[in-house]
Design an enzyme around this catalytic site. Structure first.
Site, short mmCIF file in Angstrom:
data_model
loop_
_atom_site.label_atom_id
_atom_site.label_comp_id
_atom_site.label_asym_id
_atom_site.label_seq_id
_atom_site.Cartn_x
_atom_site.Cartn_y
_atom_site.Cartn_z
N ASN A 93 0.83 -1.15 -0.06
CA ASN A 93 0.24 0.08 0.17
C ASN A 93 0.69 1.23 0.07
OD1 ASN A 93 -2.77 1.15 -0.05
ND2 ASN A 93 -2.33 1.90 2.08
N TYR A 142 6.72 -0.23 8.78
CA TYR A 142 6.11 1.03 8.58
C TYR A 142 6.96 2.25 8.28
CZ TYR A 142 3.95 5.59 9.66
OH TYR A 142 3.67 6.93 9.68
N ASN A 171 4.78 13.58 16.92
CA ASN A 171 3.35 13.11 17.40
C ASN A 171 2.36 14.01 17.04
OD1 ASN A 171 5.45 11.25 18.56
ND2 ASN A 171 3.65 10.26 19.47
N1 LIG Z 1 -0.95 10.82 13.02
C1 LIG Z 1 0.34 10.93 13.33
O1 LIG Z 1 0.54 10.98 14.34
C2 LIG Z 1 1.36 10.61 12.16
C3 LIG Z 1 2.78 10.73 12.39
C4 LIG Z 1 3.72 10.59 11.32
C5 LIG Z 1 3.27 10.45 10.13
N2 LIG Z 1 1.90 10.32 9.86
C6 LIG Z 1 1.40 10.12 8.44
O2 LIG Z 1 0.36 10.95 8.14
C7 LIG Z 1 -0.48 10.24 7.19
C8 LIG Z 1 -1.99 10.66 7.83
O3 LIG Z 1 -1.98 9.96 8.98
P1 LIG Z 1 -3.42 9.79 9.88
O4 LIG Z 1 -2.94 9.66 11.11
O5 LIG Z 1 -4.26 10.94 9.29
O6 LIG Z 1 -3.90 8.27 9.19
P2 LIG Z 1 -5.39 7.99 9.02
O7 LIG Z 1 -5.30 6.50 8.85
O8 LIG Z 1 -6.30 8.73 9.90
O9 LIG Z 1 -5.47 8.59 7.49
C9 LIG Z 1 -4.97 7.86 6.22
C10 LIG Z 1 -6.18 7.79 5.27
O10 LIG Z 1 -5.55 7.29 4.16
C11 LIG Z 1 -6.55 6.46 3.48
N3 LIG Z 1 -5.81 5.46 2.63
C12 LIG Z 1 -5.05 4.42 3.03
N4 LIG Z 1 -4.50 3.73 2.10
C13 LIG Z 1 -5.07 4.39 1.00
C14 LIG Z 1 -5.19 3.94 -0.35
N5 LIG Z 1 -4.25 3.13 -1.04
N6 LIG Z 1 -5.82 4.79 -1.24
C15 LIG Z 1 -6.44 5.84 -0.80
N7 LIG Z 1 -6.76 5.98 0.62
C16 LIG Z 1 -5.90 5.38 1.39
C17 LIG Z 1 -7.29 5.88 4.77
O11 LIG Z 1 -8.50 5.40 4.48
C18 LIG Z 1 -7.14 7.15 5.76
O12 LIG Z 1 -8.59 7.87 5.28
C19 LIG Z 1 -0.09 9.05 7.19
O13 LIG Z 1 0.51 8.89 5.81
C20 LIG Z 1 0.72 8.60 8.21
O14 LIG Z 1 1.62 7.72 8.19
C21 LIG Z 1 0.80 10.37 10.86
#
Ligand SMILES: NC(=O)c1ccc[n+]([C@@H]2O[C@H](COP(=O)([O-])OP(=O)(O)OC[C@H]3O[C@@H](n4cnc5c(N)ncnc54)[C@H](O)[C@@H]3O)[C@@H](O)[C@H]2O)c1
Length: 326
Positions: A93, A142, A171
Site C-alpha cells: 500500500n 511502517y 506525534n
Molecule cells: N498521526 C500521526 O501522528 C502521524 C505521524 C507521522 C506520520 N503520519 C502520516 O500521516 C498520514 C496521515 O496519518 P493519519 O493519522 O491521518 O492516518 P489516517 O489513517 O487517519 O489517514 C490515512 C487515510 O488514508 C486512507 N488510505 C489508506 N490507504 C489508501 C489507499 N491505498 N488509497 C486511498 N486512501 C487510502 C485511509 O482510508 C485514511 O483515510 C499517514 O501517511 C501517516 O503515515 C501520521
C-alpha cells in the site's frame, strides 16, 4: 503565500491529518478533491466543500489531470505494530500505492507534491533533538515504507523535476473544527488516555517506567494538528522544481507519558487509572524534533505548543465521538 486559488488532490483526506489539511486548504480559498478508499478514514471526516472520490491511490491515474496544481499525499497505512506482523501490507500500500501515484502525476503533468513522512524513518535516535541529516534506520516496516517513499520522491525530483517536500511529523495531536483523531484500533497515546477519561477504557498502559528520562517514561514531541496543517500550505509555496526538501515537524519540546496522563487528568477533571506494563520493543526513550529546517525553509513556527491546549482540543473532539473501543 501566493493568493491565486489553486486546485489540489488530497489523498487520505478522510483521515485525521488529511482532513485537517484539506479544511485549511479550503479556508485559504483553494479547490480540493479528496481521494480516499475509507480503509481507515471516515466519509464524514471529509470537510464540507471538498469533492470526494472514493478510491485508491493505486488508481489515481483515472482522476489526475493537468487541471491539478499539486498533490498532498497522506494516504497510507500507519500502524507500527501491524506493520511488524504484516509487512507486505505496508510495502504494497504505502510503497506500491505511491509508485502508482507518482506515475499518475508524471503522466498528468502535475509537478508539486507534499508527502506525509514520519519520525519513524529515523528509528533509534543518535542524538536529540533529531535533525534531518541524522541517520535513518527505521525499526518497523511502517517506518521503512515511509523512508522508501522519501527515496522514491528524491529520485523523482532529480530525474523528472518534481517539486517535492516531505514533512516528517513527530506525534500529531489535537483537533481542528469538526476534524480530529479517530484511528481504529487507536494506537496513539492522547486519544487512548482520553478514552480512559471518558470511561471507554479501564486504564492506560504505561509501557516501561525505567527509561533514562526524568520520570522513567518515554518522552515524545506532540505537535498540534493545526500547526502541522499550516506547514503544509507553506510547503506548497516552498516546493521548487527538481528539489526534494525534507523537514521535521515538531515543537522541539518533549513530554513524558506520565506528563500526558497527568495533563489529561487536569484538563478533563476525570480520574485516569494507569497500569504498569513492560517496555515495548523498538520504543526509543526520547523522540524530539529539531524543526529548524522548517523554520528556515518554510518560515514555519508552531503556535499551539502548550500540551494542555493540545489536549483540551483533543478532549472537545473525543467527547463528541461515539465509543470506538472498549
Ligand atoms: N498521526 C500521526 O501522528 C502521524 C505521524 C507521522 C506520520 N503520519 C502520516 O500521516 C498520514 C496521515 O496519518 P493519519 O493519522 O491521518 O492516518 P489516517 O489513517 O487517519 O489517514 C490515512 C487515510 O488514508 C486512507 N488510505 C489508506 N490507504 C489508501 C489507499 N491505498 N488509497 C486511498 N486512501 C487510502 C485511509 O482510508 C485514511 O483515510 C499517514 O501517511 C501517516 O503515515 C501520521
Amino acid at each position: 503565500m501566493s493568493n491565486r486559488p489553486k486546485k489540489y488532490l488530497v489523498t487520505g483526506g478522510a483521515g485525521y491529518v488529511g482532513s485537517v489539511v484539506a479544511q485549511h486548504l479550503l479556508e485559504a480559498g483553494h479547490t480540493v478533491t479528496v481521494l480516499d478508499d475509507l480503509s481507515t478514514g471516515f466519509r464524514e471526516g471529509v470537510p464540507a466543500g471538498a469533492a470526494f472520490v472514493e478510491g485508491r491511490i493505486q488508481d489515481a491515474g483515472r482522476l489526475l489531470d493537468a487541471s491539478y496544481d499539486g498533490v498532498l499525499h497522506f494516504a497510507a497505512y500507519s500502524q507500527v505494530g501491524e506493520s511488524v506482523l504484516d509487512p507486505e501490507k505496508y510495502w504494497v500500500n504505502n510503497v506500491g500505492g505511491t509508485i502508482a501515484l507518482l506515475a499518475a502525476m508524471r503522466d498528468a503533468g502535475v509537478r508539486t507534491l507534499v508527502f506525509s513522512s514520519t519520525a519513524a524513518t529515523y528509528g533509534e535516535p543518535v542524538s536529540s533533538p533529531i535533525t534531518e541529516t541524522d541517520p535513518t534506520a527505521p525499526t518497523s516496516p511502517y517506518g521503512a515504507s515511509k523512508l522508501a517513499v522519501d527515496h522514491m520522491i528524491s529520485g523523482e525530483a532529480t530525474a523528472h523535476g518534481l517539486a517535492a517536500v516531505s514533512l516528517r511529523y513527530f506525534n500529531v495531536a489535537g483537533a481542528y473544527g469538526s476534524c480530529g483523531e479517530r484511528h481504529a484500533p487507536e494506537s496513539h497515546l492522547i486519544p487512548l488516555v482520553l478514552q480512559v477519561a471518558l470511561g471507554q477504557r479501564e486504564s492506560i498502559s504505561v509501557y516501561g517506567d525505567d527509561y533514562p528520562t526524568p520520570d522513567g517514561t518515554c518522552v515524545r514531541d506532540y505537535i498540534h494538528v493545526a500547526d502541522l496543517a499550516e506547514a503544509h500550505l507553506l510547503a506548497l509555496d516552498a516546493a521548487a522544481a527538481g528539489e526534494h526538501l525534507i523537514c521535521n515537524l515538531g515543537n522541539g519540546n518533549g513530554f513524558s507519558v506520565r506528563e500526558v496522563i497527568e495533563t489529561v487528568r487536569k484538563v478533563t477533571g476525570h480520574p485516569v487509572p494507569e497500569t504498569a506494563a513492560p517496555r515495548r520493543g523498538g520504543d526509543p526513550a526520547v523522540l524530539v524534533a529539531s524543526a529548524a529546517t522548517a523554520a528556515e525553509r518554510l518560515g514555519w513556527q508552531p503556535s499551539r505548543a502548550d500540551l494542555a491546549d493540545i489536549i483540551a482540543d483533543a478532549w472537545q473532539f473525543a467527547r463528541r465521538q461515539e465509543p470506538t473501543t472498549a
